[in-house]
Design a protein around this motif. Structure first.
Motif, PDB file in Angstrom:
ATOM      1  N   GLN A  86      -5.192   4.546   9.452  1.00 34.04           N
ATOM      2  CA  GLN A  86      -5.380   5.002   8.082  1.00 34.04           C
ATOM      3  C   GLN A  86      -6.351   4.064   7.359  1.00 34.04           C
ATOM      4  OE1 GLN A  86      -1.613   6.031   6.425  1.00 34.04           O
ATOM      5  NE2 GLN A  86      -2.439   6.744   4.476  1.00 34.04           N
ATOM      6  N   TYR A 100      -7.938   2.999   3.635  1.00 31.85           N
ATOM      7  CA  TYR A 100      -7.702   3.036   2.190  1.00 31.85           C
ATOM      8  C   TYR A 100      -8.940   2.527   1.467  1.00 31.85           C
ATOM      9  CZ  TYR A 100      -2.680   3.181   3.397  1.00 31.85           C
ATOM     10  OH  TYR A 100      -1.443   3.504   3.914  1.00 31.85           O
ATOM     11  N   THR A 128      -7.206   7.834   0.598  1.00 31.39           N
ATOM     12  CA  THR A 128      -6.972   7.421   1.972  1.00 31.39           C
ATOM     13  C   THR A 128      -7.219   8.593   2.915  1.00 31.39           C
ATOM     14  OG1 THR A 128      -5.345   6.518   3.540  1.00 31.39           O
ATOM     15  CG2 THR A 128      -4.498   7.932   1.795  1.00 31.39           C
ATOM     16  N   SER A 148      -2.619   0.677  -4.442  1.00 29.74           N
ATOM     17  CA  SER A 148      -2.538  -0.708  -3.990  1.00 29.74           C
ATOM     18  C   SER A 148      -1.761  -1.527  -5.013  1.00 29.74           C
ATOM     19  CB  SER A 148      -3.946  -1.302  -3.825  1.00 29.74           C
ATOM     20  OG  SER A 148      -3.882  -2.656  -3.419  1.00 29.74           O
ATOM     21  N   LEU A 179       0.855  -1.187   0.000  1.00 26.05           N
ATOM     22  CA  LEU A 179       0.000   0.000   0.000  1.00 26.05           C
ATOM     23  C   LEU A 179       0.891   1.236   0.000  1.00 26.05           C
ATOM     24  CD1 LEU A 179      -2.573  -1.024   2.769  1.00 26.05           C
ATOM     25  CD2 LEU A 179      -3.077  -0.777   0.334  1.00 26.05           C
ATOM     26  N   SER A 210       0.838   5.785  -0.420  1.00 32.02           N
ATOM     27  CA  SER A 210      -0.006   6.976  -0.339  1.00 32.02           C
ATOM     28  C   SER A 210       0.842   8.229  -0.403  1.00 32.02           C
ATOM     29  CB  SER A 210      -0.841   6.979   0.951  1.00 32.02           C
ATOM     30  OG  SER A 210      -0.014   7.072   2.098  1.00 32.02           O
ATOM     31  N   ALA A 235      -4.034   7.236  -2.774  1.00 33.38           N
ATOM     32  CA  ALA A 235      -3.568   5.930  -2.313  1.00 33.38           C
ATOM     33  C   ALA A 235      -3.391   4.990  -3.503  1.00 33.38           C
ATOM     34  CB  ALA A 235      -4.549   5.323  -1.316  1.00 33.38           C
ATOM     35  N   ASP A 244     -10.874  -2.373  -0.007  1.00 33.76           N
ATOM     36  CA  ASP A 244     -10.476  -1.363   0.975  1.00 33.76           C
ATOM     37  C   ASP A 244      -9.670  -2.026   2.088  1.00 33.76           C
ATOM     38  OD1 ASP A 244     -12.402  -2.727   2.371  1.00 33.76           O
ATOM     39  OD2 ASP A 244     -13.637  -0.975   2.839  1.00 33.76           O
ATOM     40  N   THR A 292      -0.097  12.035   0.972  1.00 35.41           N
ATOM     41  CA  THR A 292      -1.158  12.715   1.717  1.00 35.41           C
ATOM     42  C   THR A 292      -0.691  14.075   2.228  1.00 35.41           C
ATOM     43  OG1 THR A 292      -0.476  11.623   3.765  1.00 35.41           O
ATOM     44  CG2 THR A 292      -2.213  10.552   2.475  1.00 35.41           C
TER      45      THR A 292
END
Length: 242
Positions: A196, A198, A176, A150, A125, A127, A148, A220, A129
């Protein structure tokens, strides 16, 4: 007359003695005030790098009632983060952070009627942010949110033979949001605990045709982690001036 002369002599003697006694008295001691020690104001402005450990938990997703195996089991994760913060006004902090977490193998899979087997090993994962927080002393309480990603390794097989497949959306790019608390326990070191969430949206098969009727599924993750940061402060801690 004798009494008057005696009184005069006594008065003169007393006048000569008082200054001498005053000179003999010790001077009154002067107590110097203790110096004021400036208290540091913790400075969050600067860059940082760090690492984290924690766990990830997925929702109980399914294809039209066909549950994805091992989907909601907890998985270990570990990763790295890098970011920058700016403190202003004077207790507010704005920042940006990029992070990536490697996930333990989960081998999510589902067996469809007709012998089709779909598997998804979510390997990581990521991200990018922004975050905003409120600080008091060495503590920082914050919320965050942004893009985010994956990292999925997916296959579809029939009778043990891999076959081509496609979705109507990639369920790899999403968003996220999260929150946490960070504590600066030394000038250049801070520790944090963070939650967090996602979300990568819903997807459905568009090929092979046999899997299209089974509907969509949602991807998710819920992540809880603890982290440690080394901070490159711009100018070090601020010190109050008095």
């Amino acid at each position: 007359m004798k009494k008057f002369l005696l009184a005069t002599v006594a008065l003169v003697a007393l006048g000569a003695t008082v200054p001498a006694l005053a000179a003999d008295l010790a001077a009154r001691p002067y107590a110097k005030a203790a110096p004021y020690v400036a208290q540091p104001i913790y400075n969050w402005t600067g860059f940082y790098i760090g690492g984290h450990l924690g766990g990830a938990f997925s929702s109980n997703n399914n294809f039209n009632g066909l549950a994805v195996g091992n989907n909601n089991n907890g998985r270990f994760l570990g990763g790295v983060q890098v970011g920058a913060d700016y403190q202003f006004a004077p207790n507010w902090v704005l920042g940006i952070e990029g992070q990536y977490s490697w996930l333990a193998n989960n081998n999510n899979g589902v067996i469809f009627p007709g012998g089709f087997i779909y598997t998804n090993n979510q390997r990581g994962l990521g991200s990018v942010t922004g975050r905003v927080g409120y600080t008091w002393g060495p503590a920082l309480l914050y919320v965050k949110g942004g893009y985010a990603f994956s990292d999925n390794n997916e296959t579809v097989a029939l009778g043990g033979v891999p076959i081509a497949f496609a979705f109507d959306s990639d369920h790899k790019n999403g968003y996220t949001v999260g929150a946490g608390i960070e504590y600066m326990f030394a000038q250049n070191w801070s520790a944090k605990v963070e939650y967090q969430y996602y979300n990568f949206g819903s997807s459905r098969f568009i090929t092979p045709a046999a899997l299209v009727p089974f509907g969509s599924f949602t991807t998710d993750d819920h992540v809880v982690k603890a982290g440690l940061n080394y901070r490159f402060n711009w100018g070090g801690p601020v010190v109050a001036k008095y």
